[in-house]
Write a protein that holds these residues in place. Structure first.
Motif, PDB file in Angstrom:
ATOM      1  N   PRO A 271     -58.991 -46.511 -56.090  1.00  0.00           N
ATOM      2  CA  PRO A 271     -59.428 -45.654 -57.198  1.00  0.00           C
ATOM      3  C   PRO A 271     -58.951 -46.136 -58.560  1.00  0.00           C
ATOM      4  O   PRO A 271     -59.652 -45.941 -59.555  1.00  0.00           O
ATOM      5  CB  PRO A 271     -58.838 -44.277 -56.841  1.00  0.00           C
ATOM      6  CG  PRO A 271     -57.782 -44.536 -55.838  1.00  0.00           C
ATOM      7  CD  PRO A 271     -58.194 -45.765 -55.096  1.00  0.00           C
ATOM      8  N   VAL A 272     -57.778 -46.772 -58.620  1.00  0.00           N
ATOM      9  CA  VAL A 272     -57.305 -47.328 -59.895  1.00  0.00           C
ATOM     10  C   VAL A 272     -58.138 -48.558 -60.260  1.00  0.00           C
ATOM     11  O   VAL A 272     -58.490 -48.761 -61.433  1.00  0.00           O
ATOM     12  CB  VAL A 272     -55.809 -47.667 -59.808  1.00  0.00           C
ATOM     13  CG1 VAL A 272     -55.336 -48.370 -61.077  1.00  0.00           C
ATOM     14  CG2 VAL A 272     -54.994 -46.395 -59.573  1.00  0.00           C
TER      15      VAL A 272
ATOM     16  N   GLY B 256     -64.357 -45.970 -65.710  1.00  0.00           N
ATOM     17  CA  GLY B 256     -63.565 -45.184 -66.631  1.00  0.00           C
ATOM     18  C   GLY B 256     -62.498 -44.404 -65.885  1.00  0.00           C
ATOM     19  O   GLY B 256     -62.582 -44.196 -64.679  1.00  0.00           O
ATOM     20  N   LEU B 257     -61.468 -43.955 -66.609  1.00  0.00           N
ATOM     21  CA  LEU B 257     -60.350 -43.281 -65.963  1.00  0.00           C
ATOM     22  C   LEU B 257     -60.789 -41.988 -65.277  1.00  0.00           C
ATOM     23  O   LEU B 257     -60.222 -41.610 -64.247  1.00  0.00           O
ATOM     24  CB  LEU B 257     -59.245 -42.985 -66.974  1.00  0.00           C
ATOM     25  CG  LEU B 257     -58.175 -44.092 -67.098  1.00  0.00           C
ATOM     26  CD1 LEU B 257     -58.756 -45.345 -67.742  1.00  0.00           C
ATOM     27  CD2 LEU B 257     -56.986 -43.601 -67.904  1.00  0.00           C
TER      28      LEU B 257
ATOM     29  N   ASP C 143     -53.515 -50.454 -69.107  1.00  0.00           N
ATOM     30  CA  ASP C 143     -54.622 -49.637 -69.612  1.00  0.00           C
ATOM     31  C   ASP C 143     -55.324 -48.849 -68.503  1.00  0.00           C
ATOM     32  O   ASP C 143     -56.042 -47.880 -68.789  1.00  0.00           O
ATOM     33  CB  ASP C 143     -55.647 -50.523 -70.326  1.00  0.00           C
ATOM     34  CG  ASP C 143     -55.182 -50.941 -71.718  1.00  0.00           C
ATOM     35  OD1 ASP C 143     -53.976 -50.784 -71.998  1.00  0.00           O
ATOM     36  OD2 ASP C 143     -56.009 -51.418 -72.510  1.00  0.00           O
ATOM     37  N   LEU C 144     -55.136 -49.251 -67.243  1.00  0.00           N
ATOM     38  CA  LEU C 144     -55.743 -48.522 -66.134  1.00  0.00           C
ATOM     39  C   LEU C 144     -55.120 -47.148 -65.948  1.00  0.00           C
ATOM     40  O   LEU C 144     -55.635 -46.332 -65.176  1.00  0.00           O
ATOM     41  CB  LEU C 144     -55.602 -49.329 -64.839  1.00  0.00           C
ATOM     42  CG  LEU C 144     -56.412 -50.627 -64.767  1.00  0.00           C
ATOM     43  CD1 LEU C 144     -56.002 -51.445 -63.551  1.00  0.00           C
ATOM     44  CD2 LEU C 144     -57.905 -50.312 -64.721  1.00  0.00           C
TER      45      LEU C 144
ATOM     46  N   TYR D 102     -60.052 -48.803 -70.989  1.00  0.00           N
ATOM     47  CA  TYR D 102     -60.870 -48.278 -69.901  1.00  0.00           C
ATOM     48  C   TYR D 102     -61.137 -46.781 -70.038  1.00  0.00           C
ATOM     49  O   TYR D 102     -61.621 -46.139 -69.107  1.00  0.00           O
ATOM     50  CB  TYR D 102     -60.204 -48.569 -68.547  1.00  0.00           C
ATOM     51  CG  TYR D 102     -59.907 -50.039 -68.370  1.00  0.00           C
ATOM     52  CD1 TYR D 102     -60.930 -50.997 -68.431  1.00  0.00           C
ATOM     53  CD2 TYR D 102     -58.604 -50.498 -68.198  1.00  0.00           C
ATOM     54  CE1 TYR D 102     -60.665 -52.344 -68.300  1.00  0.00           C
ATOM     55  CE2 TYR D 102     -58.329 -51.846 -68.058  1.00  0.00           C
ATOM     56  CZ  TYR D 102     -59.354 -52.766 -68.120  1.00  0.00           C
ATOM     57  OH  TYR D 102     -59.091 -54.107 -67.996  1.00  0.00           O
ATOM     58  N   TRP D 103     -60.844 -46.244 -71.220  1.00  0.00           N
ATOM     59  CA  TRP D 103     -61.180 -44.848 -71.478  1.00  0.00           C
ATOM     60  C   TRP D 103     -62.671 -44.705 -71.754  1.00  0.00           C
ATOM     61  O   TRP D 103     -63.287 -43.671 -71.447  1.00  0.00           O
ATOM     62  CB  TRP D 103     -60.373 -44.342 -72.659  1.00  0.00           C
ATOM     63  CG  TRP D 103     -60.551 -42.868 -72.937  1.00  0.00           C
ATOM     64  CD1 TRP D 103     -61.070 -42.298 -74.061  1.00  0.00           C
ATOM     65  CD2 TRP D 103     -60.191 -41.779 -72.090  1.00  0.00           C
ATOM     66  NE1 TRP D 103     -61.070 -40.922 -73.968  1.00  0.00           N
ATOM     67  CE2 TRP D 103     -60.528 -40.579 -72.750  1.00  0.00           C
ATOM     68  CE3 TRP D 103     -59.629 -41.698 -70.812  1.00  0.00           C
ATOM     69  CZ2 TRP D 103     -60.322 -39.319 -72.190  1.00  0.00           C
ATOM     70  CZ3 TRP D 103     -59.419 -40.454 -70.254  1.00  0.00           C
ATOM     71  CH2 TRP D 103     -59.764 -39.282 -70.935  1.00  0.00           C
ATOM     72  N   PHE D 104     -63.278 -45.764 -72.312  1.00  0.00           N
ATOM     73  CA  PHE D 104     -64.702 -45.793 -72.629  1.00  0.00           C
ATOM     74  C   PHE D 104     -65.086 -44.558 -73.440  1.00  0.00           C
ATOM     75  O   PHE D 104     -64.523 -44.326 -74.502  1.00  0.00           O
ATOM     76  CB  PHE D 104     -65.542 -45.927 -71.356  1.00  0.00           C
ATOM     77  CG  PHE D 104     -65.248 -47.192 -70.587  1.00  0.00           C
ATOM     78  CD1 PHE D 104     -65.572 -48.433 -71.118  1.00  0.00           C
ATOM     79  CD2 PHE D 104     -64.617 -47.145 -69.351  1.00  0.00           C
ATOM     80  CE1 PHE D 104     -65.303 -49.602 -70.430  1.00  0.00           C
ATOM     81  CE2 PHE D 104     -64.330 -48.306 -68.646  1.00  0.00           C
ATOM     82  CZ  PHE D 104     -64.668 -49.535 -69.184  1.00  0.00           C
TER      83      PHE D 104
END
Length: 501
Positions: A104-105, A112-113, A417-418, A425-427
């Protein structure tokens, strides 16, 4: 927080204290430190032996005989399917070993998160279904074992909700044993896999040996030409059956990072999987095909459930010993294949509230609510409805992950950033529209034409019906190409958006 690259090109984030305040972080989702990535080639081989040698794997191969294939047709179908699904499995495994992160990470880099929960929970709910199926057939084996020892009082007990109450009790006992193991954590799972791996083949070999003796050797079995021949009848069944073989392990093709995050090196995890999956599945396929074909010679019917076949044997000792081994095999497979992944997936959805152990308990509860006895009741439903439909959905997710990691990102991720909503990766509010739309395109192409079983005879979307026979492949290719196409503008700015870890 600068990650460092250690031996075997594995990335270590080091001190994670700065991430602990993030709502997207907990200790189970955190990158595994390099010094704790100790799994060897044998660990992965043993893992696959434990996962592959179980009753549903046997039933998958045996069901092809029940559908009319001969032994050679069934073996070819299974072997090709396993070799195909091994490719995306190895491709997605790479990120687990390199960065020490679970599935999932890993999915956060592309969905995205927040969006990663879509892929993770889709995988999780399918795992819950599989957990239920494995638990049901394991309980069935216990029911047969005790019935042989306790007599007719156990076998002919009162019927409640369509099943003998003793069958429900066997199901509950099998469920509880698995929950106790998973509650002890990932290390308990690894130790159980290593302990059971050399033993899980015993039950199947006993079944095969008994059938061969009673049937008069391999001759009568190998001369059975099946019902389909090599004409149009076979090819009509071959394509959806091949997709079902792929779908059977398409779940693991997504979440193998859950295991490879503990890998000592890329070579160790790859070698363990290459040696493990094709060999163990071919072994169980040969045993299942020959045993089911022999059962047809002996009893005049195709019995694809090994517990039901064993129940027909005249020797109580053979039945009890064989099914005890099958029970151990099924616990081993269920823990690794169907509890580890959703435990991480549910934890990913609520990192601060759901631990690995609690995620496993949630899996167990949903596995009951999904009523697995219905999914497992008929080979047509098992292969063409259950495996076919979800295989197409997961094929689309796999297409996005492989395209994103290998083509768009070129295996370069920003590890910290994950876990951070302030990272790249927030997009858009935690969602990445490119991955979502690509997955939707692949999924609609793959399963939009679903037919048979609970689906309309003409397909949900009639003009897509021909594609459904190739559901996993269509889903994978459709999403793979769509994600690359949508990402072309990103590639033009790669040097600005990405830095190598």
């Amino acid at each position: 927080m600068e990650p460092t690259t250690r031996e075997h090109s594995r990335v270590d984030l080091g001190d994670v204290r700065a991430l602990r305040g993030s709502r997207f972080f907990n200790d189970e989702l955190a990158p595994v430190p390099v010094e704790k990535r100790t799994w060897t080639t044998y660990n992965y081989f043993a893992l696959w032996m434990g996962m592959a040698h179980n009753i549903p794997s046997y039933a998958l191969a045996a069901s092809l005989i029940a559908l009319g294939m001969n032994w050679l047709q069934a073996l070819i179908t299974i072997t090709i399917g396993n070799l195909i699904v091994l490719a995306p499995m190895l491709l997605n495994s790479h990120a687990g070993t390199k960065y020490g992160i679970p599935f999932p990470v890993f999915a956060r880099a592309f969905y995205g998160l927040r969006g990663a929960n879509l892929a993770a929970l889709l995988r999780a709910f399918i795992a819950c279904g599989w957990f239920g199926i494995q638990t049901w057939v394991g309980g069935e084996a216990i029911y047969v074992i005790v019935g042989r020892l306790a007599g007719s009082g156990w076998r002919d007990s009162a019927v409640i909700a369509g099943q003998h109450w003793t069958m429900w009790l066997s199901f509950a006992v099998f469920w509880l044993v698995q929950m106790l193991i998973i509650w002890r954590g990932m290390e308990a799972v690894r130790k159980f896999e290593n302990w059971t791996a050399p033993l899980v083949s015993v039950g199947f070999l006993i079944l095969l040996g008994y059938v061969l003796v009673k049937a008069g050797g391999l001759g009568p079995i190998l001369h059975d030409s099946g019902k389909l021949g090599w004409g149009p009848g076979f090819w009509k069944v071959f394509a959806p059956s091949l997709m079902a073989m792929i779908a059977f392990w398409s779940t693991l093709s997504l979440n193998m990072p859950d295991f490879t995050r503990f890998g000592g090196s890329q070579r160790k995890q790859m070698r363990g999987q290459v040696l493990g999956l094709p060999t163990t599945m071919t072994f169980i396929a040969v045993v299942a095909i020959l045993t089911t074909s022999g059962g047809h010679v002996l009893y005049g019917q195709d019995i694809w459930d090994p517990a039901q076949l064993a129940d027909k044997f005249s020797s109580p000792v053979v039945v009890v010993v064989a099914l005890i081994a099958l029970v151990l095999a099924t616990i081993s497979a269920n823990l690794a294949a169907n509890v580890v992944s959703p435990s991480y997936d549910f934890s990913n959805a609520f990192p601060k509230r759901i631990t690995f152990a609690l995620g496993g308990l949630i899996t167990g509860v949903i596995g009951i609510l999904i009523q697995p006895w219905r999914l497992y009741s008929d080979p047509d439903i098992y292969i063409f409805a259950w495996l076919g439909f979800y295989g197409g959905l997961l094929g689309a997710v796999a297409g996005v992950l492989v395209a994103g990691y290998w083509v768009v990102k070129r295996t370069r991720l920003k590890l910290a950033d994950l876990y951070l909503p302030s990272g790249q990766y927030w997009f858009t509010a935690g969602w990445h529209w490119r991955a979502l739309v690509a997955t939707l395109i692949g999924a609609v192409l793959a399963v939009g034409g679903a037919y048979g079983g609970p689906f309309p005879a003409d397909g949900l979307i009639p003009f897509l019906k021909p594609l459904y026979d190739y559901n996993w492949a269509v889903g994978f290719v459709g999403a793979f190409l769509a994600y690359i196409l949508f990402s072309l503008p990103l590639n033009a700015h790669r040097n600005e958006e990405e830095t190598s870890v």
